[in-house]
Write an enzyme that holds these catalytic residues in place. Structure first.
Site, mmCIF file in Angstrom:
data_model
loop_
_atom_site.group_PDB
_atom_site.id
_atom_site.type_symbol
_atom_site.label_atom_id
_atom_site.label_comp_id
_atom_site.label_asym_id
_atom_site.label_seq_id
_atom_site.Cartn_x
_atom_site.Cartn_y
_atom_site.Cartn_z
ATOM 1 N N TRP A 40 0.798 -1.339 -0.050
ATOM 2 C CA TRP A 40 -0.046 0.066 0.040
ATOM 3 C C TRP A 40 0.853 1.298 0.038
ATOM 4 O O TRP A 40 1.945 1.456 0.733
ATOM 5 C CB TRP A 40 -0.984 -0.165 1.179
ATOM 6 C CG TRP A 40 -1.831 1.244 1.529
ATOM 7 C CD1 TRP A 40 -2.590 1.748 0.418
ATOM 8 C CD2 TRP A 40 -1.986 1.977 2.787
ATOM 9 N NE1 TRP A 40 -3.213 2.882 1.102
ATOM 10 C CE2 TRP A 40 -2.910 2.843 2.508
ATOM 11 C CE3 TRP A 40 -1.250 1.671 3.877
ATOM 12 C CZ2 TRP A 40 -3.140 3.783 3.430
ATOM 13 C CZ3 TRP A 40 -1.816 2.475 5.054
ATOM 14 C CH2 TRP A 40 -2.632 3.502 4.952
ATOM 15 N N TYR A 73 -4.342 -0.688 -5.158
ATOM 16 C CA TYR A 73 -3.010 0.026 -4.737
ATOM 17 C C TYR A 73 -2.495 0.500 -6.204
ATOM 18 O O TYR A 73 -2.138 -0.404 -6.888
ATOM 19 C CB TYR A 73 -2.167 -1.158 -4.093
ATOM 20 C CG TYR A 73 -3.079 -1.442 -2.643
ATOM 21 C CD1 TYR A 73 -3.761 -0.484 -2.167
ATOM 22 C CD2 TYR A 73 -2.024 -2.494 -1.974
ATOM 23 C CE1 TYR A 73 -4.065 -0.970 -0.756
ATOM 24 C CE2 TYR A 73 -2.337 -2.925 -0.827
ATOM 25 C CZ TYR A 73 -3.656 -2.184 0.000
ATOM 26 O OH TYR A 73 -3.827 -2.319 1.251
ATOM 27 N N SER A 220 -0.832 -1.016 9.629
ATOM 28 C CA SER A 220 -0.266 0.283 10.049
ATOM 29 C C SER A 220 0.012 0.217 11.511
ATOM 30 O O SER A 220 -0.397 0.902 12.438
ATOM 31 C CB SER A 220 -1.456 1.428 10.165
ATOM 32 O OG SER A 220 -0.888 2.758 10.104
ATOM 33 N N PRO A 221 0.657 -0.959 11.692
ATOM 34 C CA PRO A 221 1.304 -0.961 13.144
ATOM 35 C C PRO A 221 2.013 -0.023 13.713
ATOM 36 O O PRO A 221 2.336 0.105 14.790
ATOM 37 C CB PRO A 221 1.974 -2.444 13.216
ATOM 38 C CG PRO A 221 2.468 -2.478 11.802
ATOM 39 C CD PRO A 221 1.425 -1.750 10.807
ATOM 40 N N LYS A 230 11.014 8.537 14.118
ATOM 41 C CA LYS A 230 11.634 9.425 13.241
ATOM 42 C C LYS A 230 11.012 10.862 13.190
ATOM 43 O O LYS A 230 11.469 11.820 12.665
ATOM 44 C CB LYS A 230 11.247 8.799 11.663
ATOM 45 C CG LYS A 230 9.982 8.877 11.090
ATOM 46 C CD LYS A 230 10.119 8.380 9.670
ATOM 47 C CE LYS A 230 10.233 6.944 9.615
ATOM 48 N NZ LYS A 230 10.003 6.297 8.316
ATOM 49 N N ASN A 309 12.421 -4.375 10.755
ATOM 50 C CA ASN A 309 11.120 -4.860 11.034
ATOM 51 C C ASN A 309 11.112 -6.254 11.249
ATOM 52 O O ASN A 309 10.467 -6.902 12.270
ATOM 53 C CB ASN A 309 10.047 -4.491 10.030
ATOM 54 C CG ASN A 309 9.800 -2.843 9.778
ATOM 55 O OD1 ASN A 309 9.172 -2.537 8.895
ATOM 56 N ND2 ASN A 309 10.561 -2.174 10.753
#
Length: 340
Positions: A40, A73, A220-221, A230, A309
């Site tokens: 996305w 997307y 969206s974790p 950031k 991640n």
């Protein structure tokens, strides 16, 4: 002594490949990596081709086997990109998921029988595959009878074009209605927004799914990157960040730009430092502390983000750490109202 560990206490895990562990997806027979690669706002659009290819390659290298996309997307270009880069890989070595509902460039939209049957074929053509492992309803379609939607999705599964079904951001009463419907395929996955900051799914969706063989695949974790630390209070977003890119920042809400919130997030950096992990890993491990979460989607734009991640997989946060996180975030944790 650090209070995070690579122990996976309280989890049902299979052997890991690279640095990533796996969980079963609901009542399906799919084993998916705890970290999944999404597309996305990134692939086929916001991230240039060479870097996008490098991210996919790095995902496989660290053991990620779960790729999530959607027909909408980049107007279909994300699926096209994945079709091109995945074609050289053995199909049974990865789990591929896509979605249907939102309006395509030609105006097609929704979950009617005609749209579902049309859009699955279009997605398969773009993805260059005969089937997807998971076909998801991107939102609930209030203009189409649920029975029509479920019967069409069942046709897709019976035709061998999708192995399993899922949904994203459905109200719990509609999830229950679909699960109670006779003669149709059952859902195995839910894709909600869920993070330290947005905990709405804990109210009803997760409890219902836990009891009905449905796992969460979280989007969206990292709260659009806010939970990576950031974004600093009183400072402009970094030039290479999602918030600074017009092609990727239209979900970056004013609430996420709040300096008071950003100050609290900076305090989370000390928690992560004490544990010897990054802030992104802390946020992802927090999501994965929930047993009903099978996987959490990342939207990496650089290979090094994929590696960072992926390092969250297997990290177990103890009760003291979870309490500390709650105390730091305080009233900025939301359960009600619109999620960003």
């Amino acid at each position: 002594m650090p209070i995070a560990s690579k122990c996976g206490i309280g989890r049902t895990l299979t052997d890991s490949v690279g640095s990533v562990r796996y969980r079963q997806l609901g009542s399906s027979d799919l084993q998916v990596s705890e970290i999944s690669l999404g597309s996305w706002l990134t692939y086929g659009g916001g991230v240039e081709r060479e870097r996008a290819e490098a991210c996919v390659a790095k995902a496989f290298e660290v053991g990620i086997n779960f790729i999530d996309t959607a027909n909408v997307y980049a107007g279909g270009r994300a699926e096209e990109f994945l079709g091109e880069v995945l074609t050289a890989r053995q199909r049974d070595t990865y789990v591929l998921a896509t979605k249907v509902f939102f309006q395509m460039p030609n105006g097609d939209r929704g979950l009617s029988r005609g749209q579902i049957l049309k859009q699955i074929d279009a997605s398969l053509a773009r993805l260059r595959t005969e089937y997807v492992d998971l076909y998801q309803c991107h939102r609930y379609d209030w203009s189409t009878p649920l029975e029509e939607t479920m019967e069409a999705l069942t046709e897709v599964v019976k035709a061998g074009k999708a192995r399993y079904l899922g949904f994203s951001e459905w109200p719990v009463e509609k999830i229950a209605e679909a699960m109670d419907m006779a003669g149709v395929e059952k859902f195995v996955s839910s894709q909600p927004q869920y993070s330290m900051l947005w905990r709405g799914p804990e109210r009803d969706v997760i409890p219902y799914c836990r009891d009905h063989g449905i796992s969460q695949i979280v989007w969206s974790p990292l709260a659009q990157g806010v939970l990576t630390g950031k974004y600093k209070p009183g400072q402009a977003p970094p030039a290479d960040s999602r918030a600074a890119a017009s092609s990727m920042n239209y979900f970056f809400s004013d609430e996420l730009r709040n300096d008071a919130l950003l100050e609290r997030v900076q305090q989370l950096g000390e928690v992560a430092k004490d544990l010897g992990i990054t802030m992104a890993q802390l946020a992802l491990a927090w999501v994965l502390r929930e047993p009903n979460v099978a996987s959490t989607i990342i939207g990496a734009s650089r290979p090094e983000q994929v590696v960072d991640n992926a390092g969250a997989s297997g990290i177990a946060l103890d009760g003291a750490t979870l309490t500390q996180i709650d105390e730091i975030l305080g009233d900025f944790v939301a359960y009600e109202g619109p999620a960003s």
